[in-house]
Design a protein around this motif. Structure first.
Motif, PDB file in Angstrom:
ATOM      1  N   ASP A 113       0.832  -1.207   0.000  1.00 30.98           N
ATOM      2  CA  ASP A 113       0.000   0.000   0.000  1.00 30.98           C
ATOM      3  C   ASP A 113       0.865   1.256   0.000  1.00 30.98           C
ATOM      4  O   ASP A 113       0.699   2.156   0.836  1.00 30.98           O
ATOM      5  CB  ASP A 113      -0.960   0.008   1.190  1.00 30.98           C
ATOM      6  CG  ASP A 113      -2.015  -1.085   1.078  1.00 30.98           C
ATOM      7  OD1 ASP A 113      -2.312  -1.498  -0.059  1.00 30.98           O
ATOM      8  OD2 ASP A 113      -2.524  -1.525   2.135  1.00 30.98           O
ATOM      9  N   ARG A 114       1.831   1.276  -0.923  1.00 35.83           N
ATOM     10  CA  ARG A 114       2.751   2.408  -1.152  1.00 35.83           C
ATOM     11  C   ARG A 114       3.879   2.492  -0.127  1.00 35.83           C
ATOM     12  O   ARG A 114       4.838   3.230  -0.348  1.00 35.83           O
ATOM     13  CB  ARG A 114       2.000   3.748  -1.176  1.00 35.83           C
ATOM     14  CG  ARG A 114       1.082   3.929  -2.361  1.00 35.83           C
ATOM     15  CD  ARG A 114       0.377   5.263  -2.280  1.00 35.83           C
ATOM     16  NE  ARG A 114      -0.319   5.575  -3.523  1.00 35.83           N
ATOM     17  CZ  ARG A 114      -1.165   6.593  -3.666  1.00 35.83           C
ATOM     18  NH1 ARG A 114      -1.408   7.386  -2.635  1.00 35.83           N
ATOM     19  NH2 ARG A 114      -1.750   6.824  -4.816  1.00 35.83           N
ATOM     20  N   ARG A 115       3.793   1.781   0.967  1.00 34.90           N
ATOM     21  CA  ARG A 115       4.851   1.837   1.984  1.00 34.90           C
ATOM     22  C   ARG A 115       5.970   0.890   1.579  1.00 34.90           C
ATOM     23  O   ARG A 115       5.737  -0.289   1.325  1.00 34.90           O
ATOM     24  CB  ARG A 115       4.287   1.475   3.355  1.00 34.90           C
ATOM     25  CG  ARG A 115       3.225   2.454   3.857  1.00 34.90           C
ATOM     26  CD  ARG A 115       2.403   1.851   4.968  1.00 34.90           C
ATOM     27  NE  ARG A 115       3.227   1.498   6.126  1.00 34.90           N
ATOM     28  CZ  ARG A 115       2.853   0.625   7.057  1.00 34.90           C
ATOM     29  NH1 ARG A 115       1.675  -0.004   6.954  1.00 34.90           N
ATOM     30  NH2 ARG A 115       3.643   0.359   8.070  1.00 34.90           N
ATOM     31  N   LEU A 116       7.182   1.426   1.532  1.00 34.47           N
ATOM     32  CA  LEU A 116       8.354   0.675   1.080  1.00 34.47           C
ATOM     33  C   LEU A 116       9.034   0.004   2.263  1.00 34.47           C
ATOM     34  O   LEU A 116       9.347   0.651   3.271  1.00 34.47           O
ATOM     35  CB  LEU A 116       9.330   1.625   0.376  1.00 34.47           C
ATOM     36  CG  LEU A 116      10.672   1.040  -0.050  1.00 34.47           C
ATOM     37  CD1 LEU A 116      10.487  -0.035  -1.120  1.00 34.47           C
ATOM     38  CD2 LEU A 116      11.595   2.145  -0.568  1.00 34.47           C
ATOM     39  N   PHE A 117       9.287  -1.305   2.126  1.00 31.28           N
ATOM     40  CA  PHE A 117       9.997  -2.072   3.150  1.00 31.28           C
ATOM     41  C   PHE A 117      11.257  -2.671   2.549  1.00 31.28           C
ATOM     42  O   PHE A 117      11.231  -3.249   1.457  1.00 31.28           O
ATOM     43  CB  PHE A 117       9.096  -3.190   3.694  1.00 31.28           C
ATOM     44  CG  PHE A 117       7.906  -2.694   4.464  1.00 31.28           C
ATOM     45  CD1 PHE A 117       7.944  -2.622   5.844  1.00 31.28           C
ATOM     46  CD2 PHE A 117       6.751  -2.300   3.796  1.00 31.28           C
ATOM     47  CE1 PHE A 117       6.845  -2.163   6.562  1.00 31.28           C
ATOM     48  CE2 PHE A 117       5.648  -1.841   4.505  1.00 31.28           C
ATOM     49  CZ  PHE A 117       5.695  -1.767   5.891  1.00 31.28           C
ATOM     50  N   ILE A 118      12.360  -2.530   3.260  1.00 31.37           N
ATOM     51  CA  ILE A 118      13.639  -3.100   2.851  1.00 31.37           C
ATOM     52  C   ILE A 118      14.102  -4.043   3.952  1.00 31.37           C
ATOM     53  O   ILE A 118      14.263  -3.632   5.102  1.00 31.37           O
ATOM     54  CB  ILE A 118      14.711  -2.014   2.606  1.00 31.37           C
ATOM     55  CG1 ILE A 118      14.216  -0.998   1.564  1.00 31.37           C
ATOM     56  CG2 ILE A 118      16.024  -2.647   2.165  1.00 31.37           C
ATOM     57  CD1 ILE A 118      13.954  -1.585   0.185  1.00 31.37           C
ATOM     58  N   ASN A 119      14.244  -5.304   3.601  1.00 28.17           N
ATOM     59  CA  ASN A 119      14.643  -6.333   4.566  1.00 28.17           C
ATOM     60  C   ASN A 119      13.712  -6.355   5.779  1.00 28.17           C
ATOM     61  O   ASN A 119      14.140  -6.534   6.926  1.00 28.17           O
ATOM     62  CB  ASN A 119      16.102  -6.115   5.010  1.00 28.17           C
ATOM     63  CG  ASN A 119      17.064  -6.147   3.837  1.00 28.17           C
ATOM     64  OD1 ASN A 119      16.892  -6.912   2.891  1.00 28.17           O
ATOM     65  ND2 ASN A 119      18.083  -5.297   3.874  1.00 28.17           N
ATOM     66  N   GLY A 120      12.433  -6.143   5.507  1.00 30.57           N
ATOM     67  CA  GLY A 120      11.420  -6.229   6.558  1.00 30.57           C
ATOM     68  C   GLY A 120      11.193  -4.973   7.350  1.00 30.57           C
ATOM     69  O   GLY A 120      10.264  -4.912   8.171  1.00 30.57           O
ATOM     70  N   GLU A 121      12.003  -3.926   7.137  1.00 26.48           N
ATOM     71  CA  GLU A 121      11.853  -2.677   7.879  1.00 26.48           C
ATOM     72  C   GLU A 121      11.372  -1.567   6.946  1.00 26.48           C
ATOM     73  O   GLU A 121      11.855  -1.440   5.819  1.00 26.48           O
ATOM     74  CB  GLU A 121      13.183  -2.268   8.530  1.00 26.48           C
ATOM     75  CG  GLU A 121      13.672  -3.256   9.581  1.00 26.48           C
ATOM     76  CD  GLU A 121      14.907  -2.750  10.302  1.00 26.48           C
ATOM     77  OE1 GLU A 121      15.313  -1.584  10.049  1.00 26.48           O
ATOM     78  OE2 GLU A 121      15.469  -3.508  11.112  1.00 26.48           O
ATOM     79  N   GLU A 122      10.433  -0.761   7.444  1.00 27.26           N
ATOM     80  CA  GLU A 122       9.893   0.306   6.609  1.00 27.26           C
ATOM     81  C   GLU A 122      10.952   1.376   6.366  1.00 27.26           C
ATOM     82  O   GLU A 122      11.625   1.844   7.287  1.00 27.26           O
ATOM     83  CB  GLU A 122       8.654   0.935   7.244  1.00 27.26           C
ATOM     84  CG  GLU A 122       7.977   1.954   6.343  1.00 27.26           C
ATOM     85  CD  GLU A 122       6.613   2.378   6.849  1.00 27.26           C
ATOM     86  OE1 GLU A 122       5.952   3.188   6.153  1.00 27.26           O
ATOM     87  OE2 GLU A 122       6.199   1.894   7.937  1.00 27.26           O
ATOM     88  N   ALA A 123      11.097   1.750   5.084  1.00 26.20           N
ATOM     89  CA  ALA A 123      12.075   2.769   4.697  1.00 26.20           C
ATOM     90  C   ALA A 123      11.496   4.163   4.935  1.00 26.20           C
ATOM     91  O   ALA A 123      10.284   4.380   4.869  1.00 26.20           O
ATOM     92  CB  ALA A 123      12.456   2.596   3.236  1.00 26.20           C
ATOM     93  N   ILE A 124      12.382   5.114   5.192  1.00 30.11           N
ATOM     94  CA  ILE A 124      11.972   6.505   5.382  1.00 30.11           C
ATOM     95  C   ILE A 124      11.511   7.068   4.038  1.00 30.11           C
ATOM     96  O   ILE A 124      12.191   6.941   3.030  1.00 30.11           O
ATOM     97  CB  ILE A 124      13.130   7.345   5.947  1.00 30.11           C
ATOM     98  CG1 ILE A 124      13.520   6.833   7.344  1.00 30.11           C
ATOM     99  CG2 ILE A 124      12.751   8.821   6.012  1.00 30.11           C
ATOM    100  CD1 ILE A 124      14.749   7.512   7.919  1.00 30.11           C
TER     101      ILE A 124
END
Length: 275
Positions: A113-124
């Protein structure tokens, strides 16, 4: 006396020519290996960067490429998440693109839903990034999105691992669409015969990645032709990191209208550091 003056004049002309030649050589070397100018042609990075911005690109930070070769000089830093990078567009290397690197080699990327996650953690979320279109919910696949038949769309994407040099990947039906263009770009032929995947004419169910890759996205998330649509960015296509805006004006005003063009200069953007 006249001959002496003529000789001195020739010497001065030769010195000026040599000085100009040396200056030209140094300017060329700086442009090729150190810093190059780049113009923002589209709105894919708005509002971080605007169409009509002119900026300097730091080419030596990642290691500049020797012209007409695949040789890359040693860099002083590696590409990091969040860097705004200029690169050769892998689908047409005559074009330079600029995007934000959101994932590096070995990262697992997912968009929910547009929220970016990298390696399971939400990116700024970048300070000036934006969305302009309606959200596309999960379960509504976009066939323009990479890889084909993935079921992803621009707002719900992945999870997907960004390939790293040395990775051994599985070549099944899913892996074929994910890695086929990458394998071709690395200099191999790939095809399917009677359900068997062939690399360089030989049956293969795995493949070893030969270089590092990155995943890039525009800050104008709904108006950006980026890795979500064409795939992974090869390390060899990296040009450099965006450094500073040195000039900016409205690109839609013609130079044939000089007064209006000059009035469109965005003085407040001059000297703006890019981040």
């Amino acid at each position: 006396m006249g001959k002496g003056k003529e000789k001195t004049g020739k010497q001065h002309s030769k010195e000026w020519f040599e000085a100009l030649l040396i200056a030209l050589v140094f300017a060329t070397l700086i442009r090729v290996f150190v810093v190059e100018s780049y113009r923002i042609p589209t709105s894919s990075m708005e509002k971080t960067l605007l169409a009509g911005d002119f900026l300097f690109v730091n080419k030596y930070i990642y290691g500049a490429k020797v012209p007409f070769t695949d040789i890359r000089l040693p860099g002083i830093d590696s590409v990091e998440r969040g860097d705004i990078v200029v690169f050769k567009f892998p689908k047409d290397r005559s074009l330079n693109y600029i995007k934000r690197c959101v994932a590096i080699s070995g990262d697992v990327l997912e968009i929910k839903d547009r929220r970016l996650f990298i390696n399971g953690e939400e990116a700024i979320f970048p300070e000036h990034a934006q969305f302009l279109a309606d959200l596309m919910p999960a379960g509504y696949p976009d066939q323009q999105v990479f890889p084909r038949f993935s079921g992803f769309n621009k707002d719900n994407y992945g999870p997907i691992r960004v390939p790293r040099k040395g990775d051994v990947v599985t070549l099944n039906e899913k892996g074929y669409y994910l890695y086929a263009s990458l394998i071709t770009e690395e200099g191999h032929s790939i095809g399917v015969t009677d359900g068997t995947i062939l690399i360089d004419g030989q049956p293969a169910d795995t493949y070893t990645i030969e270089q590092n890759y990155y995943f890039v996205m525009g800050d104008n998330r709904d108006n950006s032709l980026d890795s979500r649509f064409w795939g992974f960015l090869p390390e060899r296509d990296m040009v450099g990191e965006a450094l500073m805006v040195y000039w900016s004006w409205n690109p839609n005003i013609s130079l044939l209208n000089p007064v209006e063009k000059l009035n469109s200069i965005r003085w407040q953007r001059t000297g703006l550091m890019v981040h």
